[in-house]
Design a protein around this motif. Structure first.
Motif, short mmCIF file in Angstrom:
data_model
loop_
_atom_site.label_atom_id
_atom_site.label_comp_id
_atom_site.label_asym_id
_atom_site.label_seq_id
_atom_site.Cartn_x
_atom_site.Cartn_y
_atom_site.Cartn_z
N UNK A 49 0.80 -1.22 0.00
CA UNK A 49 0.00 0.00 0.00
C UNK A 49 0.83 1.28 0.00
N UNK A 50 1.90 1.33 0.79
CA UNK A 50 2.69 2.55 0.92
C UNK A 50 4.00 2.51 0.14
N UNK A 51 4.17 1.52 -0.72
CA UNK A 51 5.41 1.38 -1.47
C UNK A 51 5.31 1.99 -2.86
N UNK A 52 6.44 2.34 -3.40
CA UNK A 52 6.53 2.69 -4.80
C UNK A 52 6.78 1.38 -5.54
N UNK A 53 6.00 1.11 -6.57
CA UNK A 53 6.06 -0.16 -7.28
C UNK A 53 6.37 0.07 -8.75
N UNK A 54 6.80 -1.00 -9.41
CA UNK A 54 7.00 -1.00 -10.85
C UNK A 54 6.02 -2.01 -11.43
N UNK A 82 2.95 8.57 -14.18
CA UNK A 82 3.00 7.15 -13.82
C UNK A 82 3.66 6.32 -14.91
N UNK A 83 3.40 6.65 -16.17
CA UNK A 83 3.90 5.86 -17.29
C UNK A 83 5.34 6.26 -17.59
N UNK A 84 6.25 5.33 -17.38
CA UNK A 84 7.67 5.56 -17.64
C UNK A 84 7.95 5.43 -19.14
N UNK A 85 7.33 4.43 -19.76
CA UNK A 85 7.47 4.25 -21.21
C UNK A 85 6.33 3.39 -21.72
N UNK A 86 6.15 3.42 -23.03
CA UNK A 86 5.22 2.50 -23.65
C UNK A 86 5.69 2.18 -25.05
N UNK A 87 5.23 1.03 -25.55
CA UNK A 87 5.64 0.57 -26.87
C UNK A 87 4.44 -0.06 -27.55
N UNK A 88 4.33 0.16 -28.83
CA UNK A 88 3.25 -0.42 -29.64
C UNK A 88 3.88 -1.51 -30.50
N UNK A 89 3.34 -2.73 -30.42
CA UNK A 89 3.89 -3.86 -31.17
C UNK A 89 2.79 -4.53 -31.98
N UNK A 90 3.19 -5.13 -33.09
CA UNK A 90 2.26 -5.94 -33.88
C UNK A 90 2.63 -7.40 -33.65
N UNK A 91 1.64 -8.21 -33.29
CA UNK A 91 1.89 -9.62 -33.05
C UNK A 91 1.02 -10.45 -33.99
N UNK A 92 1.61 -11.45 -34.58
CA UNK A 92 0.88 -12.40 -35.43
C UNK A 92 0.18 -11.72 -36.61
N UNK A 93 0.55 -10.50 -36.90
CA UNK A 93 -0.03 -9.81 -38.03
C UNK A 93 -1.46 -9.34 -37.87
N UNK A 94 -2.17 -9.87 -36.88
CA UNK A 94 -3.58 -9.49 -36.74
C UNK A 94 -3.90 -8.85 -35.39
N UNK A 95 -2.91 -8.70 -34.55
CA UNK A 95 -3.13 -8.10 -33.23
C UNK A 95 -2.13 -6.98 -32.98
N UNK A 96 -2.56 -6.05 -32.16
CA UNK A 96 -1.67 -5.01 -31.65
C UNK A 96 -1.52 -5.23 -30.15
N UNK A 101 5.12 0.58 -19.19
CA UNK A 101 5.93 0.40 -17.99
C UNK A 101 5.54 1.52 -17.04
N UNK A 102 5.13 1.13 -15.83
CA UNK A 102 4.64 2.08 -14.84
C UNK A 102 5.55 2.11 -13.63
N UNK A 103 5.58 3.24 -12.95
CA UNK A 103 6.35 3.40 -11.73
C UNK A 103 5.55 4.31 -10.82
#
Length: 148
Positions: A49-54, A82-96, A101-103
């Motif tokens: 509850x009182x911690x900083x988390x990743x 809150x958002x340290x980074x984010x990435x957009x990836x394509x998987x299997x050609x039909x999904x995103x 990454x949150x901190x």
């Protein structure tokens, strides 16, 4: 026990029934009850509850749904601290897949995940939560382990 009615796509009902059969559940109601219990208890762990988390949050959705990607980017900007980074990836050609990454605090991470799960047309949202305090090390210990 109360009886409720829910709506879901036929493909999800089929998967639910198959899961129940494959894993020894008495039926889909038992699977749904267990899933509800898991979801409701997911963030009730007070030890952090009182911690900083990743955290890493993964959102999977069908390719070609720009309204989903747009809403996820709105969330990213709403939670810029809150958002340290984010990435957009394509998987299997039909999904995103959107990877965030949150901190931050458990409350802030929980809020971000709840809002992400509320985005319509997302197939799934998963996350990993890490407490840096659970694995304390010092620079001297790290240096020693590299040399020795």
């Amino acid at each position: 026990m109360s009886v409720i009615s829910i709506s879901m796509p036929a493909v999800l009902v089929t998967k639910l029934d198959e899961f129940a059969d494959d894993h020894g559940y008495s039926g889909r109601s038992e699977v749904v009850r267990q899933g509800a219990r898991n979801l409701l208890s997911e963030f009730e762990n007070e030890r952090h509850e009182d911690e900083k988390l990743a955290s890493v949050v993964l959102a999977l959705y069908d390719y070609g749904l720009p309204h989903v990607e747009q809403r996820l980017m709105q969330l990213r900007h709403e939670h810029d601290g809150l958002v340290v980074s984010n990435d957009h990836c394509h998987t299997d050609g039909s999904y995103c897949m959107e990877v965030f990454v949150l901190d931050g605090s458990m409350a802030d991470i929980s809020t971000f995940i709840r809002k992400t799960r509320a985005v319509s047309d997302i197939n799934s949202v998963d996350h990993l939560l890490v407490s840096p305090n659970e694995f304390p090390s010092t620079a001297a210990e790290d240096e020693h382990s590299l040399v020795g």
